[in-house]
Design an enzyme around this catalytic site. Sequence first.
Site, PDB file in Angstrom:
ATOM      1  N   HIS A 143       0.824  -1.056  -0.376  1.00 21.06           N
ATOM      2  CA  HIS A 143       0.016  -0.055  -0.043  1.00 21.06           C
ATOM      3  C   HIS A 143       0.982   1.215  -0.134  1.00 21.06           C
ATOM      4  CE1 HIS A 143      -3.995   1.685   1.120  1.00 21.06           C
ATOM      5  NE2 HIS A 143      -3.607   2.568   1.037  1.00 21.06           N
TER       6      HIS A 143
ATOM      7  N   ASP B 255       1.676   9.276  -5.843  1.00 21.53           N
ATOM      8  CA  ASP B 255       1.743  10.775  -5.575  1.00 21.53           C
ATOM      9  C   ASP B 255       1.855  10.778  -4.346  1.00 21.53           C
ATOM     10  OD1 ASP B 255      -0.658   9.520  -4.999  1.00 21.53           O
ATOM     11  OD2 ASP B 255      -1.987  10.897  -6.110  1.00 21.53           O
TER      12      ASP B 255
ATOM     13  N   GLU C 250     -11.082   3.054   6.712  1.00 24.25           N
ATOM     14  CA  GLU C 250     -10.034   3.979   6.868  1.00 24.25           C
ATOM     15  C   GLU C 250     -11.083   5.251   7.868  1.00 24.25           C
ATOM     16  OE1 GLU C 250      -6.491   6.653   5.346  1.00 24.25           O
ATOM     17  OE2 GLU C 250      -7.934   5.834   3.976  1.00 24.25           O
TER      18      GLU C 250
ATOM     19  N   ASP D  70       1.802   3.651   2.988  1.00 21.71           N
ATOM     20  CA  ASP D  70       0.790   4.592   2.538  1.00 21.71           C
ATOM     21  C   ASP D  70       1.252   5.711   1.649  1.00 21.71           C
ATOM     22  OD1 ASP D  70      -1.730   5.215   1.981  1.00 21.71           O
ATOM     23  OD2 ASP D  70      -2.384   6.359   3.869  1.00 21.71           O
TER      24      ASP D  70
END
Length: 379
Positions: free
Chosen positions: A25, A29, A216, A313
Amino acid sequence: MTTEPQKHQLASGIFAEDLPKISLHDHLDGGLRPETIVELAAKIGYELPAADAQGLKDWFTSSANSGSLVDYLKTFDVTCAVMQNEEGLTRVAREFVQDLAADGVIYGEIRWAPEQHLSNGLSLDEVVVAVQAGLDQGVEDAAAEGRSIRVGQLITAMRHADRAQEIAELAVRHRDNGVVGFDIAGAELGFPPANHAGAFRYLAENFFPATIHAGEADGLDSIRGALVDGHALRLGHGVRLAEDITIDSQDDQNTYVMVGRLAQWVKDRGIALELSPSSNLQTGAISAWGDSLADHPFDLFYQLGFNVTVNPDNRLMSGTTVSRELSLLADEFSYDLDDLEQFQLNAASVTFLPLEDRVELALAIEDGFEALRAAHSVR
């Protein structure tokens, strides 16, 4: 030029960076180098919130520490702005792989949303090709430095938009050119996977795997939708699955819990949780349980036998790496090398690679950990 990561030493004396790792994950960007943003922004005349790389890095970190996923996502306006032409996309992708390899990652799945990179006239197919060119270059760069890494693209559709079918078809079209899976991302609350049921059905009909951001910024209904409507094989974050786990009682030695049907299903099927501890703190995803790493349900999931994985992340926004996340968890929950190895084996088992390749990854992880144990006389 590869940026060497900060070293994180574990209790064993081994540096986390030296461990063979998998990143499932990891947003393209969300992993730019501040220096690169400054250079690319100057070329296109884009005004940044800070003039120099260090100031920009500090801005990203402070902006991301908002406790809100919506505010956290606003920082991506800056990174996406410099990823609107082939040069920017290819360079960012190349450096992304270089930085993963420098962190000891041997396999990474890199997710990004092509529909966010079309403002300068590139087509969806052109941006995918540009990113793949950068990824390929990054793999070659790593090999030249004696590092072995493999990567795959996770093509993402923005869940608040209406292009999921088009993006799903894009992903399948490039399945033989580096794309290994599909995702939906963006504002989770109010934009359920059911809105894109047709796209997920198309993916299932074409035997193409999906991981979905769920659990989330929204709770159990979002996770249920990811599994039922999205046919998700993994859960992006999934941390709020802990809402379906109740601590019934505990004494000095044991904690007794009740696991709900949804959580039990996820556990029994080995559906991976793509947990990102630092990010989960920043976005307030674990606010129901507290605001420190000690409050994160990661260890609860792990002790109950869920298929937990460790991920960064967004490395820029969270100022982190896979190694740093592992080090933080090891310090907080007293994990040893066996635990950290298990997290990597968990990840290897759920990559969107063919079974034979997953077995090879698992063997590489086991061999790498064993070599480090031997070198450091760790049993």
